[in-house]
Scaffold this active site. Sequence first.
Site, PDB file in Angstrom:
ATOM      1  N   ASP A  92       3.294   2.530  21.074  1.00 20.23           N
ATOM      2  CA  ASP A  92       3.578   1.599  20.183  1.00 20.23           C
ATOM      3  C   ASP A  92       3.365   0.764  21.217  1.00 20.23           C
ATOM      4  O   ASP A  92       3.348   0.731  21.758  1.00 20.23           O
ATOM      5  CB  ASP A  92       5.001   1.724  20.296  1.00 20.23           C
ATOM      6  CG  ASP A  92       5.889   1.105  19.362  1.00 20.23           C
ATOM      7  OD1 ASP A  92       5.347   0.999  18.276  1.00 20.23           O
ATOM      8  OD2 ASP A  92       6.757   0.359  19.515  1.00 20.23           O
TER       9      ASP A  92
ATOM     10  N   ASN B 269       7.237   5.078   9.090  1.00 22.13           N
ATOM     11  CA  ASN B 269       5.277   4.796   8.807  1.00 22.13           C
ATOM     12  C   ASN B 269       5.032   4.153   7.670  1.00 22.13           C
ATOM     13  O   ASN B 269       4.184   3.564   6.815  1.00 22.13           O
ATOM     14  CB  ASN B 269       4.688   4.428   9.613  1.00 22.13           C
ATOM     15  CG  ASN B 269       5.038   4.491  11.347  1.00 22.13           C
ATOM     16  OD1 ASN B 269       4.302   4.922  12.139  1.00 22.13           O
ATOM     17  ND2 ASN B 269       6.138   3.572  11.667  1.00 22.13           N
TER      18      ASN B 269
HETATM   19  C1  IPE Z   1       6.529   4.994  16.387  1.00 19.49           C
HETATM   20  O1  IPE Z   1       6.799   3.349  15.975  1.00 19.49           O
HETATM   21  C2  IPE Z   1       5.753   5.853  15.297  1.00 19.49           C
HETATM   22  C3  IPE Z   1       4.616   5.615  16.549  1.00 19.49           C
HETATM   23  C4  IPE Z   1       4.338   4.842  17.318  1.00 19.49           C
HETATM   24  C5  IPE Z   1       3.544   5.566  15.214  1.00 19.49           C
HETATM   25  P1  IPE Z   1       7.401   2.553  15.373  1.00 19.49           P
HETATM   26  O2  IPE Z   1       7.244   1.264  15.690  1.00 19.49           O
HETATM   27  O3  IPE Z   1       7.016   2.968  13.900  1.00 19.49           O
HETATM   28  O4  IPE Z   1       8.786   2.765  15.697  1.00 19.49           O
HETATM   29  P2  IPE Z   1      10.240   2.069  15.516  1.00 19.49           P
HETATM   30  O5  IPE Z   1      10.264   1.441  13.665  1.00 19.49           O
HETATM   31  O6  IPE Z   1      10.265   0.764  15.864  1.00 19.49           O
HETATM   32  O7  IPE Z   1      11.667   3.197  16.105  1.00 19.49           O
HETATM   33  C1  IPE Z   2       2.181   1.215  16.568  1.00 15.89           C
HETATM   34  O1  IPE Z   2       2.020  -0.160  16.993  1.00 15.89           O
HETATM   35  C2  IPE Z   2       1.445   1.882  15.679  1.00 15.89           C
HETATM   36  C3  IPE Z   2       1.448   3.090  14.484  1.00 15.89           C
HETATM   37  C4  IPE Z   2       3.130   2.997  14.501  1.00 15.89           C
HETATM   38  C5  IPE Z   2       0.750   2.927  13.513  1.00 15.89           C
HETATM   39  P1  IPE Z   2       2.990  -0.858  16.467  1.00 15.89           P
HETATM   40  O2  IPE Z   2       2.539  -1.049  14.960  1.00 15.89           O
HETATM   41  O3  IPE Z   2       4.057  -0.121  15.533  1.00 15.89           O
HETATM   42  O4  IPE Z   2       2.999  -1.883  16.721  1.00 15.89           O
HETATM   43  P2  IPE Z   2       4.563  -3.294  16.867  1.00 15.89           P
HETATM   44  O5  IPE Z   2       5.679  -2.200  18.001  1.00 15.89           O
HETATM   45  O6  IPE Z   2       4.529  -3.660  15.797  1.00 15.89           O
HETATM   46  O7  IPE Z   2       4.112  -4.324  17.949  1.00 15.89           O
HETATM   47 MG    MG Z   3       5.901  -0.553  16.809  1.00  9.82          MG
END
Ligand code: IPE
Ligand code: IPE
Ligand code: MG
Length: 231
Positions: free
Chosen positions: A17, A65
């Site tokens: 993340d 996602n």
């Molecule tokens: C978790 O990250 C999913 C992945 C890293 C693939 P998210 O960014 O989707 O999680 P939340 O929404 O902060 O819980």
């Molecule tokens: C994690 O990074 C990767 C995916 C969920 C695809 P994020 O896209 O959630 O990045 P942040 O949490 O918004 O920084």
């Molecule tokens: Mg995230």
Amino acid sequence: MSRALNSVPRHVGIIMDGNGRWAKKRLMPRSYGHNAGMKAMIKISERAAERGIEYLTVYALSTENIISRPADELEGLYNLLRKYFGENAQKLCAEGSAIKIIGDLSALPPDVEELLKKGEANSPENARFTLVFAINYGSRSEIARAANLAAAKGGITEESLENELYTAGIPAPDLIIRTGGEMRLSNFLLYQAAYAELYFTKVLFPDFTPAHFDKAIEEYMSRERRYGGSR
Ligand code: IPE
Ligand code: IPE
Ligand code: MG
């Protein structure tokens, strides 16, 4: 360094993340962060294999996602897979490692689904290292699906349910790392993580280096796992 109580984990999961925030800090689009995250992931998987870890499960895209991210962000992620996955999968397999995909691939663009399945199918048997790629993965749907399959085959027990999870045959994760500062599992390996050690770091995933990974492994090795027993 702290005293080792555990050997190197057999299975490590990573919630990768922080890609979006990493890009935002640089005034760049989120896809720039995902690109950097993909590169970081390749380095971490090499490090995991070097350290004798048998399974590394990387959470690349959740079921939430896929529902909640804008189409252009998802398309950017698919393009990254188109760019990097085939070549890196081939390299991993040539080195004797394997790839396993977990999640519902049917919601992905057909060419991406095919690319991922091909990487999995070309994997050698009895690999010493397996990269488990979690895409359109969510524990709740995994458990519901497994429960239906187990029930249809005669009944739900812990064993029959586990046999129908995407992770059947893979030992439960010993350690789950989450980068990016949030302290939650976000629908990742909920059943399998029953006794996993959890490690949270504020480092954003594109900045997460093999040295950071080593630090998490050292911390894991110094923890006492009790599984409900007494001290
Ligand atoms: C978790 O990250 C999913 C992945 C890293 C693939 P998210 O960014 O989707 O999680 P939340 O929404 O902060 O819980
Ligand atoms: C994690 O990074 C990767 C995916 C969920 C695809 P994020 O896209 O959630 O990045 P942040 O949490 O918004 O920084
Ligand atoms: Mg995230």
